[in-house]
Structure formats: C-alpha cells, structure tokens
Motif scaffolding. Structure first.
Motif, PDB file in Angstrom:
ATOM      1  N   THR A 167       0.834  -1.204   0.000  1.00 53.05           N
ATOM      2  CA  THR A 167       0.000   0.000   0.000  1.00 53.05           C
ATOM      3  C   THR A 167       0.865   1.249   0.000  1.00 53.05           C
ATOM      4  O   THR A 167       0.591   2.204  -0.737  1.00 53.05           O
ATOM      5  CB  THR A 167      -0.966  -0.013   1.199  1.00 53.05           C
ATOM      6  OG1 THR A 167      -1.860  -1.117   1.054  1.00 53.05           O
ATOM      7  CG2 THR A 167      -1.772   1.277   1.288  1.00 53.05           C
ATOM      8  N   GLU A 220       0.591   4.034  -2.849  1.00 55.21           N
ATOM      9  CA  GLU A 220       0.098   5.372  -2.501  1.00 55.21           C
ATOM     10  C   GLU A 220       1.215   6.394  -2.328  1.00 55.21           C
ATOM     11  O   GLU A 220       1.196   7.442  -2.957  1.00 55.21           O
ATOM     12  CB  GLU A 220      -0.756   5.298  -1.240  1.00 55.21           C
ATOM     13  CG  GLU A 220      -2.052   4.556  -1.464  1.00 55.21           C
ATOM     14  CD  GLU A 220      -2.966   4.543  -0.254  1.00 55.21           C
ATOM     15  OE1 GLU A 220      -2.505   4.817   0.878  1.00 55.21           O
ATOM     16  OE2 GLU A 220      -4.163   4.249  -0.445  1.00 55.21           O
ATOM     17  N   PRO A 230      -3.965   6.441  -5.606  1.00 59.12           N
ATOM     18  CA  PRO A 230      -4.828   5.946  -4.521  1.00 59.12           C
ATOM     19  C   PRO A 230      -4.973   4.427  -4.606  1.00 59.12           C
ATOM     20  O   PRO A 230      -5.144   3.866  -5.697  1.00 59.12           O
ATOM     21  CB  PRO A 230      -6.165   6.640  -4.779  1.00 59.12           C
ATOM     22  CG  PRO A 230      -5.850   7.812  -5.649  1.00 59.12           C
ATOM     23  CD  PRO A 230      -4.653   7.398  -6.464  1.00 59.12           C
ATOM     24  N   ARG A 231      -4.889   3.763  -3.488  1.00 58.61           N
ATOM     25  CA  ARG A 231      -4.970   2.299  -3.437  1.00 58.61           C
ATOM     26  C   ARG A 231      -6.251   1.799  -4.103  1.00 58.61           C
ATOM     27  O   ARG A 231      -6.255   0.770  -4.771  1.00 58.61           O
ATOM     28  CB  ARG A 231      -4.870   1.833  -1.975  1.00 58.61           C
ATOM     29  CG  ARG A 231      -5.202   0.384  -1.706  1.00 58.61           C
ATOM     30  CD  ARG A 231      -4.257  -0.550  -2.434  1.00 58.61           C
ATOM     31  NE  ARG A 231      -4.687  -1.920  -2.276  1.00 58.61           N
ATOM     32  CZ  ARG A 231      -5.587  -2.529  -3.040  1.00 58.61           C
ATOM     33  NH1 ARG A 231      -6.171  -1.881  -4.030  1.00 58.61           N
ATOM     34  NH2 ARG A 231      -5.920  -3.774  -2.839  1.00 58.61           N
ATOM     35  N   LYS A 232      -7.327   2.539  -3.970  1.00 59.65           N
ATOM     36  CA  LYS A 232      -8.606   2.128  -4.543  1.00 59.65           C
ATOM     37  C   LYS A 232      -8.573   2.100  -6.072  1.00 59.65           C
ATOM     38  O   LYS A 232      -9.409   1.470  -6.701  1.00 59.65           O
ATOM     39  CB  LYS A 232      -9.740   3.039  -4.053  1.00 59.65           C
ATOM     40  CG  LYS A 232      -9.652   4.460  -4.559  1.00 59.65           C
ATOM     41  CD  LYS A 232     -10.816   5.308  -4.101  1.00 59.65           C
ATOM     42  CE  LYS A 232     -10.757   6.713  -4.629  1.00 59.65           C
ATOM     43  NZ  LYS A 232     -10.631   6.866  -6.052  1.00 59.65           N
ATOM     44  N   ASP A 233      -7.584   2.766  -6.676  1.00 61.31           N
ATOM     45  CA  ASP A 233      -7.473   2.811  -8.131  1.00 61.31           C
ATOM     46  C   ASP A 233      -6.591   1.698  -8.701  1.00 61.31           C
ATOM     47  O   ASP A 233      -6.338   1.663  -9.902  1.00 61.31           O
ATOM     48  CB  ASP A 233      -6.915   4.165  -8.581  1.00 61.31           C
ATOM     49  CG  ASP A 233      -7.888   5.302  -8.321  1.00 61.31           C
ATOM     50  OD1 ASP A 233      -9.078   5.026  -8.035  1.00 61.31           O
ATOM     51  OD2 ASP A 233      -7.454   6.468  -8.378  1.00 61.31           O
ATOM     52  N   TYR A 271      -5.971  -2.448  -8.978  1.00 55.22           N
ATOM     53  CA  TYR A 271      -6.565  -3.780  -8.823  1.00 55.22           C
ATOM     54  C   TYR A 271      -5.450  -4.768  -8.536  1.00 55.22           C
ATOM     55  O   TYR A 271      -4.470  -4.840  -9.277  1.00 55.22           O
ATOM     56  CB  TYR A 271      -7.315  -4.184 -10.095  1.00 55.22           C
ATOM     57  CG  TYR A 271      -8.063  -5.471  -9.938  1.00 55.22           C
ATOM     58  CD1 TYR A 271      -9.310  -5.479  -9.321  1.00 55.22           C
ATOM     59  CD2 TYR A 271      -7.541  -6.672 -10.387  1.00 55.22           C
ATOM     60  CE1 TYR A 271     -10.003  -6.665  -9.158  1.00 55.22           C
ATOM     61  CE2 TYR A 271      -8.225  -7.857 -10.233  1.00 55.22           C
ATOM     62  CZ  TYR A 271      -9.465  -7.847  -9.612  1.00 55.22           C
ATOM     63  OH  TYR A 271     -10.152  -9.019  -9.446  1.00 55.22           O
TER      64      TYR A 271
END
Length: 139
Positions: free
Chosen positions: A9, A13, A19-22, A24
C-alpha cells in the motif's frame, strides 16, 4: 495482508502517488498453500483460467508482477525474478513489469531502490508523473 500488504500500500500510494482504490490487485493463486509454502505448478495451473479472466475483465494499462510466481506465470518463463525484474515483458499485449514481492523487500530492504526504479518505469509507461520526493523543509 500483514506487513507485506502494508508495504505494498505504501509503494502504491506514497511511492507511486496512486490511490490504493485505483489499483486492482489479484493473485496467481486464489487460496494460500498449506503452511504458507510456495505454490506448486498444478496449483498455479488450476487457477490459470480465473486469473486470466480477471485480467481480461480489468484490461489494465500495465501489470506489475510482484515476485517470481506472478512474473513466471504472466511471462511464461522459468527465469528467476532476479533476472526478470526491471525488464518489460508482455501478457496478451499488456505490458508486464516484474519486480520484487513486498515480502521479499521486508527481508531484503536494500533491494527497495531496485523495486522503486521498476515502479518509476511503470508510471512512465502509463503516462503518469513520478511523485515529487518528500523531504524535510530546509531552514
């Protein structure tokens, strides 16, 4: 998960500025081998179709193959990660950058610079700027 997941992470990041959410993340194996041992070829083969479907569905601009097993799977080679890392390969037309797995970097922190160099190549390939280094303000 754990310290390796936390490092990953931070690499995404803090290091790459994404962003980690971006991002996969998927694994070659869909379950952990007993006693956390390395996966065996039949186990990897049994998960092949699922992993390929994931990648084809996501259609990534690039893939970062973390560690030996991911790199060997995607690049269909038996070469080790020490020889593969830092060199672009391709999986069905998708650029693949092999680099060290975060768990390896926890055991060999002197290799983090090489992994960072690999991630910079990924940012360049996908057209993203490298984040500015965060340093202490000078008086």
């Amino acid at each position: 998960m754990g310290r390796a997941g936390q490092l990953l992470t931070r690499m995404i990041e803090d290091g790459m500025g994404i962003p980690r959410k971006d991002v996969y993340i998927c694994n070659v194996l869909k379950c952990r081998p007993p006693d956390n041992r390395n996966p065996e070829p039949p186990e990897i083969a049994s998960c092949r179709g699922y992993l390929e479907a994931q990648i084809e569905t996501i259609r990534p601009a690039a893939i970062v193959a973390l560690g030996k097993f991911a790199a060997q799977f995607l690049l269909e080679t038996e070469e080790g990660i020490m020889r593969l890392r830092g060199r672009w390969g391709s999986w069905r037309g998708v650029p693949v950058m092999p680099t060290f797995h975060p768990s390896f970097l926890l055991r060999q922190p002197d290799r983090k610079k090489e992994a960072w160099d690999d991630l910079l190549k990924v940012l360049e390939k996908v057209g993203l700027p490298a984040p500015r280094k965060r340093g202490k303000a000078r008086p």
